[in-house]
Design an enzyme around this catalytic site. Structure first.
Site, short mmCIF file in Angstrom:
data_model
loop_
_atom_site.label_atom_id
_atom_site.label_comp_id
_atom_site.label_asym_id
_atom_site.label_seq_id
_atom_site.Cartn_x
_atom_site.Cartn_y
_atom_site.Cartn_z
N CYS A 147 0.89 -1.16 0.00
CA CYS A 147 0.00 0.00 0.00
C CYS A 147 0.92 1.21 0.00
CB CYS A 147 -0.95 -0.02 1.19
SG CYS A 147 -0.12 -0.07 2.78
O1 LIG Z 1 -2.84 10.20 7.63
P1 LIG Z 1 -4.03 9.42 8.13
O2 LIG Z 1 -5.32 10.13 7.93
O3 LIG Z 1 -3.79 8.86 9.48
O4 LIG Z 1 -4.12 8.15 7.13
C1 LIG Z 1 -3.23 7.09 7.22
C2 LIG Z 1 -3.93 5.89 6.62
O5 LIG Z 1 -5.05 5.59 7.40
C3 LIG Z 1 -3.01 4.71 6.59
O6 LIG Z 1 -3.70 3.67 5.92
C4 LIG Z 1 -1.71 5.02 5.84
O7 LIG Z 1 -0.80 3.94 5.97
P2 LIG Z 1 -0.68 2.73 4.92
O8 LIG Z 1 -0.34 3.31 3.58
O9 LIG Z 1 0.43 1.86 5.46
O10 LIG Z 1 -2.00 2.04 4.93
C5 LIG Z 1 -1.04 6.20 6.44
O11 LIG Z 1 0.06 6.48 5.61
P3 LIG Z 1 1.42 7.12 6.14
O12 LIG Z 1 1.84 6.34 7.34
O13 LIG Z 1 2.33 6.97 5.01
O14 LIG Z 1 1.10 8.53 6.46
C6 LIG Z 1 -1.95 7.42 6.46
O15 LIG Z 1 -2.29 7.79 5.15
#
Ligand SMILES: O=P(O)(O)O[C@H]1[C@H](O)[C@@H](O)[C@H](OP(=O)(O)O)[C@@H](OP(=O)(O)O)[C@H]1O
Length: 927
Positions: free
Chosen positions: A845
């Site tokens: 992801c």
């Molecule tokens: O920034 P918020 O609103 O907390 O959203 C998170 C998502 O919920 C996560 O799914 C993302 O991590 P993954 O790309 O590993 O799923 C996460 O990616 P990041 O760890 O790269 O910022 C975020 O996009």
């Protein structure tokens, strides 16, 4: 003795300080007997007769496992069990495992602390507030029940199984129950030592038999050095889950990072620098050009030199990261780390279940290969490349349009020339040295090699592209007749703009043929062949004459009295003259003719490359940079996956056969949404993965035990050389040992699952995902056909009996066609097909942290259910154990220093149910 709690260290095996680990080496402690690459110590826990502090509440218990270092007596939180609800006799499914690298000795003391969790959602917070307290951290949402400790040596030597310890309150007074520690001897082979435990798990009475039979070692010991050189910092977890017939299965989860995360990008950038420096030099050496083209060249060179400097700077920065093997999700936007894959790990599940063979399931988890620093405002590679090509095709006045295929062909011919010319020169010199030794056999074999390479060389220029490029370059020379830049008429696609009116594509834009002697090239080119023929004829005569002499029939004329006056007739007139003298001038002629051909062809094809670079500077170079970055991330993951797959399947002859006859399928599961920035990420990822088709592997023998893979090639074609220890190499099929190239078939299936995907489905566009899935389904089908065609019939008939691949493919196709929202069935089917076809599995992801963790844990539990008879009532509990205390929560901690999946309630409501983590493991996290 007072024990200091290490307030600054989060729970986790990889967080034992290096100082502690090193200290231990100076003092003599008793090491635990080790089996290479097997954990040193593994145990599981159960409590009995726990006393609840408040009578009217049922206990929800969790055990915290800490390690007391034997010298400093400091206490490091190591791991936890899951929370078992509503019983005073909890039996924990999450066990404890110490990997072979962990500094643990017989003298090391393990402390077990039992807590009563009042509020699961509050319980998570303990780990994030832990960092803020220097000394004894407060426990929020849980209350202390009792603790016990034991020395590792006591557990190992104890005759009592399980080891039963009294749990006492903190003042050491009151007994609040017992805790049982059952050693798991997974590294040894031990027959049928069973121990029956009856327990009440979530209200059910299950008679569970715990068998201490160790699994067969699933990995080959001979290749351990190879794997150890590649995988670093393993995190291990242990579980036991009931099977449908009420026995225990044991599961070991392992997550390791890889040194290849940095090694492959460094190798690749070095190759790009080499390739680009060489190209820039060739552009400089194009010779005199008319002012229009000369200005264009100067401009191109300025930008290209800047690009090379940029790549060199990135390489310098990366080279400073010696020993690094992990790029965290929070560094994904860092410019100097752009070529490095995000959060790359091997996620391994090892299963030992009664009555079934031990099994290993590997998934490589990595952030989607994408150019985060460059951003996604204008989309990703799939869209950018398409747009760029269309615009380039339609803008024909400043340069000549060559299609991407022809540009690639020009690069290929150039690369062939650069490889063949020195090879031919070497073989020619070997021929001369055989001649000076007057050895007919060696002369014959040198000639054979020389002829083969020269024929390849001559063949390389047969392409029409060379002719059209020669003409184009001719017109670009000063004085070349040029009303407007020529269209390379002979090359089919290379016309002016597609929608241009016919009169603008008139022949008068093309240089007059009267000025250009097209046949000159044919003459120069044919001379190479002619001079080779001369050499062959001379060698034949020399050998023939030598034969005659030996038979005592040597004379001054040829056998059939031929009197032609070819140069080799001198043999007849000078019988004593040495062979070297005869051949030397002919070899010089061959080299000269070849030099002439190379010179002309190189210049003309370099002129083709100049056209590619000339359009839309510097954007076209930025596009190449973007593609290089994305490819580098994808390649690092692929090489890691390939080496691991090779390591685990080396002893399977069918796998090896498949490897060299069919090649390997590499299946990527994407969880990106088709909304906002993630569209661009998916567009990058799709191109990066498809570019992996340009990669082939080659296996060679290693000279030392820890050699890392070596990369050769250029942008259109790379070879990764994987080196295996001599003993292993020897046992490989001949084709592989002979260096046959091993191919990969990358495929990508994407299903967005989060709230952004909901928006895409309601208000946006999901066509990107749909077309990727459809295109890649066709690739899987193609692979399957090759597999069925090339694998031996007896293998295929057995394979078909075991697996209904056709049914799975049909099912996948129907699901792709169905266009259902968040159809995660697509991912499960694609992964199953990949596993059945012995392929390499990837899950990606954006960061490979949150959604990826949900997906791999779901995949693991689904495999346990479908392949290992996991008790159906324990599916959700197993999933929760893995998500709460397993390797993936450690992955989150490793990336963002906080043990919480970055999801909020709102986001989770949009997730398919099975992708939602257990209560208390998610929340707002600073990512
Ligand atoms: O920034 P918020 O609103 O907390 O959203 C998170 C998502 O919920 C996560 O799914 C993302 O991590 P993954 O790309 O590993 O799923 C996460 O990616 P990041 O760890 O790269 O910022 C975020 O996009």
């Amino acid at each position: 003795m007072e024990i200091k709690e290490e307030g600054t260290s989060e729970e986790g095996q990889h967080f034992l300080s290096t100082a502690q680990a090193n200290d231990s080496e100076d003092i003599q402690f008793t090491s635990i007997q080790k089996i290479p690459n097997e954990p040193q110590l593994e145990f599981i826990l159960a409590c009995k007769d726990l006393v609840a502090p408040v009578c009217d509440r049922k206990l929800n218990t969790v055990v915290q496992i800490s390690v007391i270092h034997p010298v400093e007596q400091t206490l490091t939180r190591y791991s936890s069990t899951e929370i078992v609800e509503g019983t005073k006799d909890p039996l924990f499914l999450t066990g404890v495992t110490f990997p072979s690298e962990y500094p643990i000795y017989e003298e090391t003391r393990i402390k077990l602390t039992v807590y009563d969790v009042k509020d699961k959602s509050q319980d998570t917070i303990r780990t994030s507030v832990l960092l803020e307290y220097k000394d004894s951290p407060p426990e929020v949402g849980r209350s202390f029940l009792g603790c016990a400790s034991f020395k590792v040596g006591e557990l190992l030597k104890s005759k009592e199984h399980p080891l039963s310890l009294r749990l006492r309150t903190s003042d050491g007074g009151k007994v609040v129950g017992t805790i049982e520690v059952s050693l798991m001897k997974m590294g040894e082979i031990e027959d049928g030592d069973t121990d029956h435990i009856t327990t009440d798990v979530q209200g059910q009475k299950c008679a569970l038999a715990y068998e201490c039979t160790a699994p067969e070692s699933v990995s080959g010991k001979d290749t351990l050095p190879l794997l150890n050189a590649v995988l670093k910092n393993p995190v291990c977890k242990l579980y036991r889950f009931p099977t449908s017939d009420n026995k225990w299965m044991r599961i070991r989860e392992q997550m390791s990072e890889s040194i290849l995360s940095f090694h492959i990008p460094k190798e690749l950038i070095s190759l790009h620098i080499k390739e680009d420096l060489c190209r820039n030099q060739e552009i400089k050496e194009l010779g005199d050009l008319s002012p229009h083209w000369d200005n264009l060249r100067k401009n191109v060179l300025t930008h290209c030199d800047q690009m090379v400097t940029m790549y060199q700077d990135i390489l310098t920065e990366l080279s400073k990261e010696t020993g690094s093997s992990f790029k965290s999700s929070s560094s994904k936007g860092e410019k100097t780390l752009e070529f490095v894959p995000i959060n790359l790990h091997l996620q391994r599940m090892q299963v030992h279940s009664p009555h079934l063979k031990d099994a290993l399931y590997d998934v490589i988890t990595v952030g989607a290969p994408a150019a985060h620093f460059q951003g996604f405002k204008n989309g990703g590679l799939r869209k950018l490349l398409h747009r760029f090509e269309t615009e380039r095709r339609n803008t024909g006045y400043q340069f000549i349009y060559y299609s991407p295929e022809n540009t690639a062909k020009a690069k290929e011919v150039l690369s062939n020339i650069n490889q063949l010319q020195p090879l031919i020169a070497t073989h020619a010199d070997l021929l001369l040295s055989s001649a000076s030794q007057r050895s007919p056999d060696s002369l014959k074999s040198s000639l054979k090699l020389l002829s083969e390479k020269t024929e390849l060389f001559v063949h390389a220029f047969k392409d029409q592209l060379v002719r059209s490029a020669l003409l184009a370059l001719y017109t670009a020379r000063p004085g070349g007749i040029l009303k407007k830049p020529p269209s390379p008429k002979a090359s089919t696609e290379e016309t002016g703009p597609q929608d241009e009116p016919p009169q603008l594509r008139r022949q008068d834009s093309i240089p007059h043929h009267s000025d250009y002697d097209e046949e000159e090239w044919d003459r120069v080119w044919a001379n190479v062949g002619k001079s080779l023929n001369c050499i062959i004829a001379t060698v034949d005569k020399l050998i023939e004459r030598d034969g005659h002499k030996e038979e005592g029939t040597g004379g001054g004329s040829s056998k059939d009295g031929d009197t032609d006056h070819s140069p080799q007739d001198s043999i007849t007139s000078h019988p004593k003259e040495d062979w070297y003298e005869q051949l030397h001038p002919l070899i010089l002629t061959l080299k000269e003719c070849m030099g002439e051909v190379v010179n002309r062809a190189k210049q003309s094809l370099t002129f083709v490359l100049l056209q590619e670079l000339a359009y839309s500077l510097p954007q076209c170079l930025m596009l190449t940079l973007r593609r290089d970055i994305v490819f580098s991330q994808a390649l690092a993951g692929l090489v890691c996956g390939f080496i691991i797959k090779l390591h685990t399947s080396l002893h399977d002859p069918h796998f090896l056969q498949q490897l060299h006859t069919v090649g390997l399928m590499v299946q990527y599961e994407g969880l990106l949404s088709t909304y906002s920035d993630e569209i661009g990420m998916l567009e990058d990822m799709a191109v990066g993965i498809s570019d992996l088709r340009k990669v082939a592997f080659k296996i060679t023998e290693a000279k030392s035990s820890d050699e890392l893979p070596v990369l050769t090639g250029r942008r259109e074609h790379y070879v990764v050389e994987v080196r295996l220890p001599a003993t292993v190499f020897e046992s490989l099929p001949l084709q592989i040992k002979e260096g046959q190239l091993l191919h990969v078939y990358p495929v990508l299936f994407n299903v967005g699952i989060n709230e952004q995907q909901t928006l895409a489905e309601r208000f946006g566009d999901v066509s990107l995902q749909e077309s990727i899935n459809q295109e890649n389904f066709e690739l899987v089908q193609e692979y399957y056909s090759i597999f069925m065609e090339k694998m031996p019939p007896d293998y295929i008939s057995h394979f078909q009996e075991q697996n209904d691949l056709k049914g799975l493919l049909d099912n996948l196709h129907q699901n792709i066609q169905a266009k259902k929202r968040k159809n995660v069935e697509i991912m499960w089917l694609a992964a199953t097909i990949c596993r059945k076809l012995n392929g390499i599995r990837f899950t990606c992801c954006k960061s490979a942290k949150d959604r990826t963790s949900m997906s791999v844990t779901l995949e693991q539990c689904s495999i346990l259910r479908d392949e290992h008879q996991l008790h159906k009532d324990f599916f959700i509990r197993a999933l929760d154990c893995m998500r709460r205390e397993g390797c993936r929560i450690e992955n989150v901690l490793k990336n963002i220093k906080c043990r919480r999946y970055a999801f909020n309630m709102l986001q989770l409501m949009a997730f398919p149910k099975c992708y939602r983590p257990p209560e208390g493991t998610y929340g707002k996290a600073d990512t």
